[in-house]
Design an enzyme around this catalytic site. Structure first.
Site, PDB file in Angstrom:
ATOM      1  N   ASP A   1       4.010   1.936  -3.918  1.00 48.26           N
ATOM      2  CA  ASP A   1       3.009   2.573  -4.927  1.00 48.26           C
ATOM      3  C   ASP A   1       3.535   1.682  -6.637  1.00 48.26           C
ATOM      4  O   ASP A   1       3.639   1.174  -6.886  1.00 48.26           O
ATOM      5  CB  ASP A   1       4.048   3.697  -6.047  1.00 48.26           C
ATOM      6  CG  ASP A   1       2.768   4.467  -6.791  1.00 48.26           C
ATOM      7  OD1 ASP A   1       2.022   3.547  -7.301  1.00 48.26           O
ATOM      8  OD2 ASP A   1       3.216   5.812  -6.432  1.00 48.26           O
ATOM      9  N   VAL A   2       1.733   1.113  -7.201  1.00 45.97           N
ATOM     10  CA  VAL A   2       1.431   0.055  -7.736  1.00 45.97           C
ATOM     11  C   VAL A   2       1.892   0.213  -8.614  1.00 45.97           C
ATOM     12  O   VAL A   2       2.258   0.025  -9.677  1.00 45.97           O
ATOM     13  CB  VAL A   2       0.752  -0.355  -8.281  1.00 45.97           C
ATOM     14  CG1 VAL A   2       0.031  -1.417  -6.818  1.00 45.97           C
ATOM     15  CG2 VAL A   2      -0.848   1.138  -7.705  1.00 45.97           C
TER      16      VAL A   2
ATOM     17  N   LYS B   1     -11.148   0.999 -15.208  1.00 46.16           N
ATOM     18  CA  LYS B   1     -11.444  -0.427 -15.011  1.00 46.16           C
ATOM     19  C   LYS B   1     -12.571  -1.611 -16.217  1.00 46.16           C
ATOM     20  O   LYS B   1     -12.395  -2.623 -16.017  1.00 46.16           O
ATOM     21  CB  LYS B   1     -13.006   0.197 -13.845  1.00 46.16           C
ATOM     22  CG  LYS B   1     -12.573   0.707 -12.531  1.00 46.16           C
ATOM     23  CD  LYS B   1     -11.193  -0.157 -12.327  1.00 46.16           C
ATOM     24  CE  LYS B   1     -11.558  -0.605 -10.291  1.00 46.16           C
ATOM     25  NZ  LYS B   1     -10.666  -0.597  -9.419  1.00 46.16           N
TER      26      LYS B   1
ATOM     27  N   ASP C   1       0.864  -1.550   0.083  1.00 46.47           N
ATOM     28  CA  ASP C   1      -0.117   0.051   0.137  1.00 46.47           C
ATOM     29  C   ASP C   1       1.266   0.544   0.105  1.00 46.47           C
ATOM     30  O   ASP C   1       1.665   1.199   0.561  1.00 46.47           O
ATOM     31  CB  ASP C   1      -0.810  -0.373   0.998  1.00 46.47           C
ATOM     32  CG  ASP C   1      -1.926   0.916   0.696  1.00 46.47           C
ATOM     33  OD1 ASP C   1      -3.205  -0.046   0.416  1.00 46.47           O
ATOM     34  OD2 ASP C   1      -2.051   1.989   0.913  1.00 46.47           O
TER      35      ASP C   1
ATOM     36  N   TYR D   1     -11.569   6.824 -14.129  1.00 43.94           N
ATOM     37  CA  TYR D   1     -12.081   5.495 -13.342  1.00 43.94           C
ATOM     38  C   TYR D   1     -12.869   4.402 -14.403  1.00 43.94           C
ATOM     39  O   TYR D   1     -12.600   3.388 -14.951  1.00 43.94           O
ATOM     40  CB  TYR D   1     -13.322   5.457 -12.578  1.00 43.94           C
ATOM     41  CG  TYR D   1     -13.172   4.654 -11.684  1.00 43.94           C
ATOM     42  CD1 TYR D   1     -12.232   4.335 -10.711  1.00 43.94           C
ATOM     43  CD2 TYR D   1     -14.494   3.920 -11.109  1.00 43.94           C
ATOM     44  CE1 TYR D   1     -12.317   3.264  -9.626  1.00 43.94           C
ATOM     45  CE2 TYR D   1     -14.437   3.259 -10.089  1.00 43.94           C
ATOM     46  CZ  TYR D   1     -13.276   2.774  -9.240  1.00 43.94           C
ATOM     47  OH  TYR D   1     -13.766   1.815  -8.621  1.00 43.94           O
TER      48      TYR D   1
ATOM     49  N   SER E   1     -14.714  -3.187 -11.976  1.00 45.15           N
ATOM     50  CA  SER E   1     -15.382  -2.293 -11.537  1.00 45.15           C
ATOM     51  C   SER E   1     -16.559  -2.193 -12.275  1.00 45.15           C
ATOM     52  O   SER E   1     -16.553  -2.420 -13.885  1.00 45.15           O
ATOM     53  CB  SER E   1     -15.422  -0.728 -11.306  1.00 45.15           C
ATOM     54  OG  SER E   1     -16.131  -0.110 -10.935  1.00 45.15           O
TER      55      SER E   1
HETATM   56  N1  LIG Z   1     -16.094   0.248  -2.700  1.00 45.34           N
HETATM   57  C1  LIG Z   1     -16.682   0.333  -4.200  1.00 45.34           C
HETATM   58  O1  LIG Z   1     -18.240  -0.165  -4.231  1.00 45.34           O
HETATM   59  C2  LIG Z   1     -16.213  -0.366  -5.353  1.00 45.34           C
HETATM   60  C3  LIG Z   1     -16.726  -0.622  -6.543  1.00 45.34           C
HETATM   61  C4  LIG Z   1     -15.840  -1.222  -7.448  1.00 45.34           C
HETATM   62  C5  LIG Z   1     -15.160  -1.395  -7.485  1.00 45.34           C
HETATM   63  N2  LIG Z   1     -13.624  -0.943  -6.843  1.00 45.34           N
HETATM   64  C6  LIG Z   1     -12.383  -0.884  -6.334  1.00 45.34           C
HETATM   65  O2  LIG Z   1     -11.562  -1.975  -5.527  1.00 45.34           O
HETATM   66  C7  LIG Z   1     -10.465  -1.165  -5.017  1.00 45.34           C
HETATM   67  C8  LIG Z   1     -10.157  -1.409  -3.683  1.00 45.34           C
HETATM   68  O3  LIG Z   1     -11.545  -0.140  -2.999  1.00 45.34           O
HETATM   69  P1  LIG Z   1     -12.355  -0.136  -1.762  1.00 45.34           P
HETATM   70  O4  LIG Z   1     -12.922   0.972  -2.104  1.00 45.34           O
HETATM   71  O5  LIG Z   1     -11.177  -0.510  -0.611  1.00 45.34           O
HETATM   72  O6  LIG Z   1     -10.901   1.757  -1.926  1.00 45.34           O
HETATM   73  P2  LIG Z   1      -9.824   2.282  -0.853  1.00 45.34           P
HETATM   74  O7  LIG Z   1     -10.193   3.620  -0.995  1.00 45.34           O
HETATM   75  O8  LIG Z   1     -10.709   1.754   0.276  1.00 45.34           O
HETATM   76  O9  LIG Z   1      -9.047   1.310  -0.222  1.00 45.34           O
HETATM   77  C9  LIG Z   1      -8.317   1.335  -1.634  1.00 45.34           C
HETATM   78  C10 LIG Z   1      -6.539   1.498  -0.929  1.00 45.34           C
HETATM   79  O10 LIG Z   1      -5.261   2.095  -2.067  1.00 45.34           O
HETATM   80  C11 LIG Z   1      -4.403   2.318  -1.665  1.00 45.34           C
HETATM   81  N3  LIG Z   1      -3.568   2.893  -2.774  1.00 45.34           N
HETATM   82  C12 LIG Z   1      -3.760   3.951  -3.475  1.00 45.34           C
HETATM   83  N4  LIG Z   1      -3.286   4.283  -4.414  1.00 45.34           N
HETATM   84  C13 LIG Z   1      -2.398   3.367  -4.217  1.00 45.34           C
HETATM   85  C14 LIG Z   1      -0.792   3.597  -5.232  1.00 45.34           C
HETATM   86  N5  LIG Z   1      -0.930   4.118  -5.755  1.00 45.34           N
HETATM   87  N6  LIG Z   1      -0.020   1.934  -4.992  1.00 45.34           N
HETATM   88  C15 LIG Z   1      -0.320   1.565  -3.770  1.00 45.34           C
HETATM   89  N7  LIG Z   1      -1.718   1.467  -2.718  1.00 45.34           N
HETATM   90  C16 LIG Z   1      -2.476   2.149  -3.784  1.00 45.34           C
HETATM   91  C17 LIG Z   1      -4.834   3.099  -0.616  1.00 45.34           C
HETATM   92  O11 LIG Z   1      -3.906   3.656   0.039  1.00 45.34           O
HETATM   93  C18 LIG Z   1      -5.736   2.112   0.425  1.00 45.34           C
HETATM   94  O12 LIG Z   1      -5.329   2.364   1.005  1.00 45.34           O
HETATM   95  C19 LIG Z   1     -10.584  -0.362  -6.421  1.00 45.34           C
HETATM   96  O13 LIG Z   1      -9.161  -0.796  -7.744  1.00 45.34           O
HETATM   97  C20 LIG Z   1     -11.191  -0.220  -6.493  1.00 45.34           C
HETATM   98  O14 LIG Z   1     -11.659   0.900  -7.741  1.00 45.34           O
HETATM   99  C21 LIG Z   1     -14.394  -0.341  -5.428  1.00 45.34           C
END
Ligand SMILES: NC(=O)c1ccc[n+]([C@@H]2O[C@H](COP(=O)([O-])OP(=O)(O)OC[C@H]3O[C@@H](n4cnc5c(N)ncnc54)[C@H](O)[C@@H]3O)[C@@H](O)[C@H]2O)c1
Length: 248
Positions: free
Chosen positions: A64-65, A160, A39, A156, A143
């Site tokens: 950082d990915v 996605k 993370d 986004y 997503s």
């Molecule tokens: N929550 C939803 O409703 C939802 C819906 C569809 C898809 N998603 C996808 O699921 C995944 C997780 O979402 P979430 O809701 O848990 O988000 P979140 O914001 O709660 O967590 C995301 C995490 O990714 C980390 N992050 C951000 N940029 C980064 C980078 N460059 N390198 C490494 N880490 C990084 C952040 O620090 C955070 O801990 C994401 O890909 C999101 O797009 C979420």
């Protein structure tokens, strides 16, 4: 008693300090895996690894990915700590929502970089390691926004949808090495990412969900577990919608 589904497996999960990534890591540990969490937030990822049982079960790495050297270091941490990489979950994500009239080029580039380049980095680099042992499972977080396109999310939705194409192309490239690549399209899931949403937008989305409720992170973790485990041994290149029926 039945065997844990991920007994002795080693999993790397990006964006795992909180939200969906953390829930996936926690579920994997419950099923016998050892996990490496990557993370951007160094303190939060270290704390998350500690909560999951500390160095014997979980290691946290600042990563950082979008940076390929960071991704190399994350995967190397899994090999150094536990000896291999069996499962890779590309989950890290951000949103920078705005209509096209107001979205900046930087907001567009940031979202494409984290989701698309980040997932590409994780997929190609994990596959390069997995092919040595002729087995592996890669799970990419797309997503519903990538299926139907959502206003305010041109960045986004593009990223996605791109993850779907990337996952299918990668699945074709690595199937003969024993590596499977699948994607999940979550709908509205309650996490720090979605809790930042204005109440009115949340209510609008809820009205679109046949099951009449938002999803919980554990309901994504269950599907990630299915795709990461041998339960899905004959599945690759698929996209599983976990949406309560929204936009089916
Ligand atoms: N929550 C939803 O409703 C939802 C819906 C569809 C898809 N998603 C996808 O699921 C995944 C997780 O979402 P979430 O809701 O848990 O988000 P979140 O914001 O709660 O967590 C995301 C995490 O990714 C980390 N992050 C951000 N940029 C980064 C980078 N460059 N390198 C490494 N880490 C990084 C952040 O620090 C955070 O801990 C994401 O890909 C999101 O797009 C979420």
């Amino acid at each position: 008693m039945s065997q844990p589904l991920l007994r002795s497996r080693i999993a790397v999960i990006t964006g795992a300090a909180q939200g969906i990534g953390y829930a996936i890591a926690s579920r994997f540990v419950d099923e016998g895996a050892r996990v490496v969490l990557g993370d951007l937030d160094a303190a939060a990822v270290a704390a998350a690894a500690e909560r999951l049982g500390g160095p014997d079960a979980a290691v946290g790495v600042r990563c950082d990915v979008t940076d390929s050297a960071d991704m190399d270091a994350l995967l190397q941490a899994a090999r150094d700590s536990f000896g291999a990489v069996d499962i890779m979950v590309n989950n890290a994500g951000i949103t920078r929502d705005a209509t096209m009239r107001t979205m900046t080029e930087e907001q567009f580039d940031q979202v494409i970089a984290v989701h698309l380049k980040g997932t590409w980095n994780g997929t190609r680099k994990a596959a390069a390691i997995m092919r040595e042992r002729k087995r592996g499972a890669i799970v990419n977080l797309s997503s519903l926004s990538g299926k139907v396109g959502l206003a305010g999310q041109t960045n986004y939705s593009a990223a996605k949808a791109g993850i779907v194409g990337l996952s299918k192309a990668a699945a074709k490239e690595v199937a003969h090495h024993g590596i499977r690549v699948n994607a999940i399209q979550p709908g509205l899931i309650r996490t720090p990412m979605t809790e930042a949403m204005p109440e009115k937008v949340w209510e609008q989305k809820m009205a679109e969900i046949p099951m009449g409720r938002a999803g919980e992170v554990d309901e994504i973790a269950s599907v990630a577990l299915f795709l990461a485990s041998d339960l899905s041994s004959y599945m690759t290149g698929t996209v599983l919608e976990v949406t309560g029926g929204r936009f089916m």
